[in-house]
Scaffold this active site. Structure first.
Site, PDB file in Angstrom:
ATOM      1  N   ASP A 481       0.826  -1.210   0.000  1.00 27.89           N
ATOM      2  CA  ASP A 481       0.000   0.000   0.000  1.00 27.89           C
ATOM      3  C   ASP A 481       0.857   1.255   0.000  1.00 27.89           C
ATOM      4  O   ASP A 481       0.489   2.262  -0.591  1.00 27.89           O
ATOM      5  CB  ASP A 481      -0.957   0.003   1.202  1.00 27.89           C
ATOM      6  CG  ASP A 481      -0.227  -0.055   2.535  1.00 27.89           C
ATOM      7  OD1 ASP A 481       0.875  -0.626   2.580  1.00 27.89           O
ATOM      8  OD2 ASP A 481      -0.757   0.464   3.531  1.00 27.89           O
ATOM      9  N   ARG A 485       5.779   4.191   5.829  1.00 30.51           N
ATOM     10  CA  ARG A 485       5.488   4.062   7.259  1.00 30.51           C
ATOM     11  C   ARG A 485       5.569   2.596   7.699  1.00 30.51           C
ATOM     12  O   ARG A 485       5.877   1.705   6.898  1.00 30.51           O
ATOM     13  CB  ARG A 485       4.109   4.643   7.567  1.00 30.51           C
ATOM     14  CG  ARG A 485       2.975   3.850   6.968  1.00 30.51           C
ATOM     15  CD  ARG A 485       1.647   4.553   7.201  1.00 30.51           C
ATOM     16  NE  ARG A 485       0.558   3.800   6.602  1.00 30.51           N
ATOM     17  CZ  ARG A 485      -0.545   4.356   6.123  1.00 30.51           C
ATOM     18  NH1 ARG A 485      -0.699   5.666   6.162  1.00 30.51           N
ATOM     19  NH2 ARG A 485      -1.498   3.600   5.605  1.00 30.51           N
ATOM     20  N   GLU A 487       4.002  -0.061   7.761  1.00 29.71           N
ATOM     21  CA  GLU A 487       2.871  -0.801   7.218  1.00 29.71           C
ATOM     22  C   GLU A 487       3.350  -1.588   5.999  1.00 29.71           C
ATOM     23  O   GLU A 487       3.643  -2.750   6.119  1.00 29.71           O
ATOM     24  CB  GLU A 487       1.717   0.142   6.862  1.00 29.71           C
ATOM     25  CG  GLU A 487       0.484  -0.618   6.405  1.00 29.71           C
ATOM     26  CD  GLU A 487      -0.797   0.160   6.586  1.00 29.71           C
ATOM     27  OE1 GLU A 487      -0.773   1.263   7.118  1.00 29.71           O
ATOM     28  OE2 GLU A 487      -1.854  -0.364   6.185  1.00 29.71           O
ATOM     29  N   ASP A 494      -6.141  -2.652  -2.490  1.00 25.48           N
ATOM     30  CA  ASP A 494      -5.261  -1.695  -3.165  1.00 25.48           C
ATOM     31  C   ASP A 494      -4.740  -2.321  -4.459  1.00 25.48           C
ATOM     32  O   ASP A 494      -4.740  -1.691  -5.523  1.00 25.48           O
ATOM     33  CB  ASP A 494      -4.085  -1.311  -2.261  1.00 25.48           C
ATOM     34  CG  ASP A 494      -4.521  -0.753  -0.902  1.00 25.48           C
ATOM     35  OD1 ASP A 494      -5.402  -1.350  -0.262  1.00 25.48           O
ATOM     36  OD2 ASP A 494      -3.965   0.277  -0.486  1.00 25.48           O
ATOM     37  N   TRP A 547     -11.780  -6.516  -0.606  1.00 31.48           N
ATOM     38  CA  TRP A 547     -10.422  -6.933  -0.265  1.00 31.48           C
ATOM     39  C   TRP A 547     -10.284  -8.419  -0.613  1.00 31.48           C
ATOM     40  O   TRP A 547      -9.555  -8.789  -1.513  1.00 31.48           O
ATOM     41  CB  TRP A 547     -10.144  -6.652   1.223  1.00 31.48           C
ATOM     42  CG  TRP A 547      -9.567  -5.281   1.462  1.00 31.48           C
ATOM     43  CD1 TRP A 547      -8.285  -4.990   1.825  1.00 31.48           C
ATOM     44  CD2 TRP A 547     -10.236  -4.021   1.358  1.00 31.48           C
ATOM     45  NE1 TRP A 547      -8.124  -3.629   1.929  1.00 31.48           N
ATOM     46  CE2 TRP A 547      -9.290  -3.010   1.652  1.00 31.48           C
ATOM     47  CE3 TRP A 547     -11.522  -3.627   1.021  1.00 31.48           C
ATOM     48  CZ2 TRP A 547      -9.615  -1.645   1.629  1.00 31.48           C
ATOM     49  CZ3 TRP A 547     -11.842  -2.274   1.005  1.00 31.48           C
ATOM     50  CH2 TRP A 547     -10.900  -1.304   1.298  1.00 31.48           C
ATOM     51  N   GLU A 751      -2.477   8.922  -0.314  1.00 29.91           N
ATOM     52  CA  GLU A 751      -3.453   7.997   0.273  1.00 29.91           C
ATOM     53  C   GLU A 751      -4.826   8.659   0.408  1.00 29.91           C
ATOM     54  O   GLU A 751      -5.853   8.025   0.213  1.00 29.91           O
ATOM     55  CB  GLU A 751      -2.952   7.586   1.669  1.00 29.91           C
ATOM     56  CG  GLU A 751      -3.902   6.685   2.436  1.00 29.91           C
ATOM     57  CD  GLU A 751      -3.301   6.215   3.748  1.00 29.91           C
ATOM     58  OE1 GLU A 751      -2.426   6.926   4.293  1.00 29.91           O
ATOM     59  OE2 GLU A 751      -3.674   5.129   4.221  1.00 29.91           O
ATOM     60  N   HIS A 772       0.647   6.267  -2.127  1.00 34.41           N
ATOM     61  CA  HIS A 772      -0.316   5.169  -2.061  1.00 34.41           C
ATOM     62  C   HIS A 772      -0.943   5.098  -3.452  1.00 34.41           C
ATOM     63  O   HIS A 772      -1.486   6.089  -3.923  1.00 34.41           O
ATOM     64  CB  HIS A 772      -1.417   5.575  -1.072  1.00 34.41           C
ATOM     65  CG  HIS A 772      -1.620   4.668   0.079  1.00 34.41           C
ATOM     66  ND1 HIS A 772      -0.718   4.577   1.117  1.00 34.41           N
ATOM     67  CD2 HIS A 772      -2.647   3.829   0.401  1.00 34.41           C
ATOM     68  CE1 HIS A 772      -1.193   3.727   2.027  1.00 34.41           C
ATOM     69  NE2 HIS A 772      -2.364   3.244   1.610  1.00 34.41           N
TER      70      HIS A 772
HETATM   71  C1  RAM Z   1      -4.780   1.156   5.262  1.00 36.20           C
HETATM   72  C2  RAM Z   1      -3.890   0.741   4.174  1.00 36.20           C
HETATM   73  C3  RAM Z   1      -4.536   0.239   2.926  1.00 36.20           C
HETATM   74  C4  RAM Z   1      -5.973  -0.068   3.075  1.00 36.20           C
HETATM   75  C5  RAM Z   1      -6.327  -0.526   4.454  1.00 36.20           C
HETATM   76  C6  RAM Z   1      -7.780  -0.803   4.659  1.00 36.20           C
HETATM   77  O1  RAM Z   1      -4.077   1.131   6.472  1.00 36.20           O
HETATM   78  O2  RAM Z   1      -3.028   1.797   3.888  1.00 36.20           O
HETATM   79  O3  RAM Z   1      -4.328   1.118   1.858  1.00 36.20           O
HETATM   80  O4  RAM Z   1      -6.274  -1.079   2.157  1.00 36.20           O
HETATM   81  O5  RAM Z   1      -5.910   0.361   5.434  1.00 36.20           O
END
Ligand code: RAM
Length: 898
Positions: A481, A485, A487, A494, A547, A751, A772
């Site tokens: 994503d 950060r 993550e 995505d 998802w 994002e 993102h």
């Molecule tokens: C965020 C992520 C991602 C998304 C989820 C639900 O933290 O960055 O892009 O798919 O949440």
């Protein structure tokens, strides 16, 4: 351009399993494919023949003459392939006149079976507390993340004679970098890449023939934590909680001699291990390279000077059944960015701007070093109001690299086992730093770039560039994503929403083939796909609507783009299990139960009701599963999922759609899903389209979509006669819009629509990535809509093209795309009352071309009235449009416009 005028039919771009000349193929029936070029209009292959030979020329397999004018691939169907063997293959393509053209390539098999390995996992004894881990006297303590130094491993060996071939088969639980006699092996970065190591560990193969010497040799490696035992994801766990606790190496060097015999040097207890001078090396925290602890020559046959504390390697329990040849291209340092500016902030502190947000790291030449002195490099995507590096949005990712100087006053510093997402770097600890001394090294999975787009609006061109950089930054071993950060996860939605754009920018077939193994691997016994792949602790296991559905949508789209049915074959069972899972828990066909963490239309300004969104995806997944089954000839499954899809569609309409075509929730995304997924009875479509258009107009025109709606808005408006509104959205500059961030310094897609506004400043740091790709999924429509480069709805592998430019208010646009069949391109201009459209259609393909015009009778092709033009037939006229059919070749249409 391939296939300039006058050239006959030629194959090019030969691939084995979507890779050029791959080493380490473990697939028993690999796909051999090629592209076609020709300078002649109407050229189509009349026949083909593929021959596979052993390296010594002995015939292995021959398709014989195949009369298939549309084929651009065959599946290997010869005798069982032998392990660690190079095969050469040729494709001969014959044109209608019988003229043949031939191209050659090769592939090499890997281990083929886990049983073929003899190596074991080795590392440095994890129970040994090394003196070098303690801070030295007077030294500032290093950040304590609980990370251990990376490990070095080596083995000296003798080669009686130079081998005719040498291959290194290698992997790590962690990240490896191998060296042979002091030279780095290969150019892969962050290898072996990220998989759910509990299920599967990918290995890679390198040709090291030129590195082996007669006599003494040294095979050496450094292994670091990486995704295996370092920090990964956003779960602030101590390193090691996800997969394993300390990095390990498994490798076999095969030395093949002229008489066919082979020597194998395999990891085992006869290797040596030591702590490395990488005091820690972590994907999120960063890396610390302590040059005082370097032992030059450690990787040479002489072994270098002592002092590293070499001990016998520690052997870990080894289960080789998890070893699989990697199918995706490796991450590589793909390009370099010069520093755009370097400014001294204070005394020994500098701020570097690379002018582009990207994923990778900094390489710098540090001068004037004193022993033990530290150079610290911090990374950030933005600057704060005071002009300092902004790092709050990195959360717990320190993204800080440290060099500790040794004796030399000058050193080149580039971290090896980490990467960061950044545009700016802050460098501390140097008395001077020139721009020429700093380089941004761009890392990403090396998917061959396949497409490009440009148009008359520089803002839209910048958007295309920003979208492409989002792809580069986030295709790092798996589709992530974000790169910055704590993550960087393989979020399924995505990936699913961005896939159509990604496929037009680059050849991502092998990349996604690899990732789909992770998607399948993360499926629960109940059939639920996950939310992220590879699977990782800390993220809910059961996929949310949109998802989990990626497990269906991604293979389907890959099949359409690449025409490779194996995307469906390999995934059909998993697709069925997913649809069954949703169905089992929602027998009333409205998906309200087992919705995982239901992210809805993530980050949408206007929320769409969850049951509407979920049920739409249920219908879509059921319908695509049915079509996949149908293509594979699984008739019973096709009928079953087809009937289910029809029932869910009916339920959707009954439950959520009013007689005038209003969809519950009345949001843009609600209409987009209903229209894109064909959930509405025909008579309700016009009403739904009208309402969607109203909502877009009421908003500005503007958009109120989140992750799931955003990629659909331009294609759906276009498909239903409102390309004008799609253009209005594309060129809008107020938030929310694609161009707004670009007006505020973005070089990648954000994002959030409002990641930064001048009025409010940065969005909440807890979730505000500036790199993102999800909202960049409009990129697809730039190619398909604006430039008009598309394939017909029923087509797979670009066999039947649909060329339908949508000029809007632009004066020109063009796109090129290297499809699996060959080059497709479109280029149009609108000038002085003439619409001028150039199209290239690869051999064996056909196209329907829609030419905007106010006078269909005045349309010409290469100067000839279109009705008389060779290779062109008029298929019809609609209002302000002439439709033609063509075969392959290059065409130039000119059409009067008012
Ligand atoms: C965020 C992520 C991602 C998304 C989820 C639900 O933290 O960055 O892009 O798919 O949440």
């Amino acid at each position: 351009m391939t296939g300039s005028l006058g050239r006959g039919l030629t194959p090019y771009g030969l691939r084995c399993d979507h890779r050029a000349e791959p080493l380490g193929v473990d697939e028993p029936a690999p796909l051999l494919s090629w592209r076609l070029a020709s300078g002649r209009r109407g050229d189509a292959p009349a026949g083909l023949r593929v021959r596979v030979r052993a390296d010594d020329g002995a015939p292995v397999w021959d398709t014989g003459a195949v009369a298939d004018p549309s084929a651009v691939s065959v599946r290997y169907r010869g005798p069982a392939l032998r392990p660690r063997t190079r095969y050469r293959w040729t494709v001969t393509v014959t044109d209608a006149a019988g003229a043949a053209s031939r191209e050659e390539s090769w592939f090499e098999t890997g281990m083929l079976s886990p049983a073929a390995w003899s190596a074991v996992w080795i590392t440095h004894d994890p129970s040994v507390q090394d003196v070098m881990d303690a801070p030295e006297e007077g030294e500032l303590a290093l950040a304590d993340h609980g990370l251990q130094p990376a490990v070095r491993l080596r083995k000296a060996f003798e080669a009686a004679a130079a081998p005719v071939a040498a291959r290194l088969y290698v992997t790590a639980r962690g990240l490896y970098e191998t060296r042979l006699n002091g030279a780095r092996v290969g150019d892969a970065e962050l290898a072996p890449g990220w998989t759910d190591y509990r299920d599967r560990v990918d290995y890679q193969v390198y040709d090291v023939t030129d590195l082996v010497r007669t006599g003494a040799n040294m095979l050496a490696a450094t292994v670091a934590d990486g995704w295996w035992s370092g920090f990964a994801g956003f779960d602030e766990r101590r390193a090691g909680a996800h997969y394993g606790t300390f990095p390990q190496l498994l490798a076999e060097l095969h030395l093949v001699h002229a008489d066919g015999s082979a020597d194998v040097v395999a990891t085992g207890d006869d290797w040596q291990s030591a702590r490395s001078p990488f005091r820690y090396a972590d994907l999120l925290k960063g890396e610390c390279h302590d040059l005082r602890r370097e032992t030059p020559g450690w990787d040479l046959p002489s072994g270098g000077r002592d002092g590293a504390g070499w001990r016998p390697a520690w052997v870990a329990a080894t289960d080789r059944s998890r070893l699989t040849a990697s199918v995706a291209p490796p991450v590589r340092a793909v390009r370099e960015l010069p520093a755009r500016s370097v400014a001294r902030v204070s005394g020994d502190r500098f701020l570097v701007d690379f002018g582009q947000n990207f994923a990778g790291r900094v390489r710098l030449t540090a001068r004037g070093l004193t022993p033990g002195g530290r150079v610290v490099v911090r990374h950030g995507e933005a600057l704060d109001e005071a002009g300092a590096l902004y790092t709050a949005n990195l959360r717990t990712a320190d993204a800080t690299d440290v060099l500790i100087a040794g004796e030399d006053a000058e050193a080149v510093f580039e971290p090896r086992f980490t990467y960061h997402g950044f545009r700016y770097a802050e460098v501390t600890g140097l008395s001077s730093l020139a721009a020429a001394d700093v380089t941004g090294v761009v890392l990403h999975s090396d998917t061959p770039w396949a497409g490009d787009f440009t148009c008359s609006d520089p803002d839209v061109d910048r958007l295309h560039q920003a979208i492409s950089w989002g792809q580069r930054s986030n295709f790092v071993s798996v589709p992530t994503d974000c790169p910055q950060r704590d993550e960087r996860l393989g979020w399924l939605a995505d990936a699913q929403v961005f896939l159509p754009t990604a496929c037009l920018n680059a050849d991502v077939a092998a990349f996604f083939d690899g990732w789909l193994r992770e998607v399948r691997g993360a499926q629960s016994p109940d059939g639920a796909f996950g939310n992220v792949a590879p699977k990782i602790a800390g993220v809910a296991d059961e996929g949310a609507p949109g998802w989990g559905d990626a497990g269906v949508l991604v293979p389907w789209h890959l099949y359409r783009v690449y025409g490779d049915e194996r995307f469906l074959e390999r995934n059909l069972d998993a697709m069925c299990a997913w649809v069954d899972h949703v169905h089992r828990h929602n027998p009333d066909l409205v998906w309200t139960r087992r919705t995982g963490p239901h992210f809805a239309d993530w980050l949408a300004p206007a929320p769409t009701p969850r049951d509407v969104l979920a049920t739409a995806y249920f219908a879509r997944s059921a319908a695509l599963t049915a079509r996949a089954a149908e293509i594979l000839g699984a008739d019973e499954a096709a009928a079953r999922y087809g009937a289910l899809a029809a029932h869910v569609r009916k339920t959707f309409a009954e439950r959520f759609v009013s007689p005038d075509g209003r969809v519950s929730g009345d949001t843009q995304t609600a209409y987009l899903l209903a229209l894109a997924f064909e959930l509405l009875p025909g008579e309700l479509v016009p009403g739904a389209v009208r309402r969607l258009a109203e909502l877009v107009e009421e908003a500005g025109p503007g958009l109120t979509t989140g992750f799931l709606g955003v990629g659909l808005i331009a294609p759906v408006l276009d498909a239903h006669g409102r390309a004008d509104l799609a253009h209005a959205l594309l060129r809008r500059t107020d938030p929310p819009s694609w161009l707004y961030p670009l007006r505020h310094g973005a070089t990648t897609v954000w994002e959030r629509w409002d990641g930064y506004t001048p009025e409010r400043g940065f969005q909440a740091a807890a979730m505000n990535s500036f790199n993102h790709y999800a909202l960049g999924s409009v990129g697809e429509w730039l190619y398909r809509g604006v430039a008009g480069l598309d394939q017909a709805p029923g087509s797979a592998g670009y066999r039947d093209l649909l060329i339908r430019p949508r000029p809007g208010g632009l004066t020109e646009a063009s796109a090129r795309y290297e499809s699996v069949r060959g080059l497709v391109s479109t280029a149009w201009t609108r000038r002085d009352g003439v619409f001028d459209l150039r199209v290239a259609v690869p051999p064996g393909a056909t196209a329907t071309v829609h030419i905007p015009t106010d006078d269909p009778g005045g349309v010409r092709e290469s100067g000839i009235p279109v009705a008389d033009a060779p290779g062109v037939s008029v298929a019809g006229t609609a209002r302000r449009e002439l439709r033609c059919r063509t075969g392959s070749g290059e065409y130039r249409f000119t059409a009067p416009l008012q």
